[in-house]
Design an enzyme around this catalytic site. Structure first.
Site, short mmCIF file in Angstrom:
data_model
loop_
_atom_site.label_atom_id
_atom_site.label_comp_id
_atom_site.label_asym_id
_atom_site.label_seq_id
_atom_site.Cartn_x
_atom_site.Cartn_y
_atom_site.Cartn_z
N ARG A 10 0.85 -1.20 0.00
CA ARG A 10 0.00 0.00 0.00
C ARG A 10 0.89 1.24 0.00
O ARG A 10 0.60 2.25 -0.65
CB ARG A 10 -0.96 0.03 1.19
N LYS A 33 -8.02 6.57 -19.75
CA LYS A 33 -8.21 7.12 -21.09
C LYS A 33 -6.92 7.00 -21.91
O LYS A 33 -6.42 5.93 -22.09
CB LYS A 33 -8.72 8.56 -20.98
N ASP A 91 -6.89 19.01 -14.76
CA ASP A 91 -7.27 17.68 -15.26
C ASP A 91 -6.81 17.63 -16.72
O ASP A 91 -7.37 18.31 -17.57
CB ASP A 91 -8.80 17.52 -15.15
N TYR A 149 -16.01 17.64 -15.67
CA TYR A 149 -16.40 16.22 -15.79
C TYR A 149 -17.55 15.92 -14.81
O TYR A 149 -17.45 16.24 -13.62
CB TYR A 149 -15.18 15.35 -15.50
C1 LIG Z 1 -12.92 9.69 -17.16
C2 LIG Z 1 -12.59 11.03 -16.63
C3 LIG Z 1 -12.43 11.25 -15.25
C4 LIG Z 1 -12.67 10.18 -14.21
O1 LIG Z 1 -11.78 9.12 -14.30
P1 LIG Z 1 -12.13 7.59 -13.93
O2 LIG Z 1 -10.88 6.86 -14.27
O3 LIG Z 1 -13.32 7.18 -14.73
O4 LIG Z 1 -12.41 7.57 -12.46
C5 LIG Z 1 -12.06 12.53 -14.84
N1 LIG Z 1 -11.87 13.53 -15.73
C6 LIG Z 1 -12.04 13.35 -17.05
C7 LIG Z 1 -11.82 14.51 -17.98
C8 LIG Z 1 -12.41 12.10 -17.55
O5 LIG Z 1 -12.57 11.94 -18.87
#
Ligand SMILES: *Cc1c(COP(=O)(O)O)cnc(C)c1O
Length: 385
Positions: free
Chosen positions: A51, A200, A175, A103
């Site tokens: 962890r 992604k 982000d 998001y």
């Molecule tokens: C998918 C996404 C998230 C969240 O991520 P997860 O891996 O699904 O928890 C946050 N910000 C953006 C821009 C995203 O496309």
């Protein structure tokens, strides 16, 4: 060669190679062990419990910190876990300002935590000079930016916002999921923290849910590393292994997908059944100039608005064969999303209208398939509506 001078493509290909030295394996092996044998009582070891620290997760963290040009990184179990980690920097009296069209799940989580008085929260418009001035009418401790935004690809001026944040002592968080570190480097634009849903583009093969946070300074890294370990927001070794494997080809994937996106945007922009195309690479896009100034490319995400209504959108999606109707983005395969009924359904009609999400809006995540096939698929579906 000094590691600091390595290009991003070299960093992702080379991170962790040849480790551990004893095996002389070129590819670092997957280390699933939850615990590590210690030499003797009272002597600290580099690895004790997974962890806290795990070799495979560390290889990924090191690669991510290098490509985002940060001091260090934390690998988390999802993009949401990454944001959860970051907001642990805030105290109950602190103010967080975030984009009104961020998001969807981030919007809901931040709202719910603010309701529980974990911090104070204000949703703001960061897409105009006036919006930015208004956003800073009260002094925030943290500023969240998401650029390009989802799904209409609004572009926030990261440099300008980070400068204002710095002037009032606030931390800037970006982000960077939609572009990846290959196309945008928020830490170089003045941000303190950058985070991703590695689900992604970074993993890029639609087979891992994960996240990461990259910090500019040692102090921020130590603070958040403490919280990642204490809260247990860490990514699993196997997921880290897969993500590192995906990361090796990040540059190749992102550039091919972006090339495809540009050609698709150009075709859609002149199609008579398309009302509007949202792609920052088009000179007609309202954020084009800022995108040129702060990005190294326009990315592989675009949205289109059809002439018509909900039924037109349904018919168009049914007519596609290569583009699959699914959530998520950033994989090698092309996907299509209907925000009004999928990612943005919980926003409610009023907030959707403000965010520009109409019933006939569709978001495309462009993959690395042959461009002629993708164009033909879209043309055929358009001909059928
Ligand atoms: C998918 C996404 C998230 C969240 O991520 P997860 O891996 O699904 O928890 C946050 N910000 C953006 C821009 C995203 O496309």
């Amino acid at each position: 060669m000094d590691k600091k001078n390595r290009k991003r493509r070299t960093c992702v290909v080379q991170a962790g190679l040849g480790e551990p030295v004893s095996y002389r394996a070129v590819m670092p092996p997957l280390c699933l062990s939850s615990t590590f044998q210690m030499d003797e009582v009272g002597k600290k070891a580099a690895y004790e419990y997974s962890r806290t620290r795990n070799p495979t997760r560390d290889h990924l963290a090191q690669a991510l910190a290098e490509i985002e040009k940060g001091y260090g990184a934390c690998v988390t179990s999802s993009g949401m876990a990454a944001l959860t980690l970051i907001v642990h920097l805030l105290n109950p009296e602190d103010l967080l300002i975030a984009p009104y069209d961020c998001y969807g799940r981030s919007y809901r989580m931040l709202s719910a935590l603010a309701e529980k008085k974990h911090f104070r929260l204000k949703f703001v418009d960061q897409y105009s000079e006036k919006g930015i001035v208004d956003a800073f009418s009260e002094t925030p401790q943290m500023v969240l930016i998401e650029s390009p935004s989802n799904p209409v690809m609004r572009i926030a001026d990261i440099r300008a916002i980070a400068e204002k944040a710095k002037a009032c002592g606030a931390i800037t968080v970006v982000d960077n999921t939609f572009l990846s570190p290959m196309l945008q480097q928020p830490l170089s634009l003045g941000a303190d923290i950058v985070y991703h849903s590695t689900t992604k583009f970074l993993n890029g093969h639609s087979d891992v849910v994960g996240g990461c946070v990259v910090m500019k300074t040692k102090e921020l890294w130590e603070h958040l590393d403490f919280w990642a370990n204490s809260l247990g927001l860490i990514g699993a070794p196997f997921d880290s292994y897969l993500t590192l494997r995906g990361l090796r080809t990040l540059e190749l994937r992102v550039h091919r997908a972006q090339e495809n996106a540009m050609a698709i945007a150009a075709m859609l922009a002149t199609h008579d059944k398309v009302a509007k195309v949202y792609y920052p690479g088009l000179p007609t896009h309202e954020g084009h100039a800022i995108a040129v100034a702060q990005q190294e490319g326009f990315g592989a995400m675009l949205s289109l608005e059809l002439k018509g209504d909900y039924e037109t959108a349904r018919a168009f999606v049914s007519g596609l064969s290569l583009f699959r109707l699914a959530q998520s983005l950033g994989g090698t395969e092309s996907l299509i999303n209907h925000p009004a009924s999928m990612t943005h359904v919980s926003m409610g009609p009023e907030a959707r209208a403000k965010a520009g999400v109409t019933d006939q809006l569709l978001r495309l995540s462009i993959g690395v398939e042959h461009i002629e096939d993708l164009l033909e698929d879209l043309r055929e579906a358009l001909a059928g509506i």
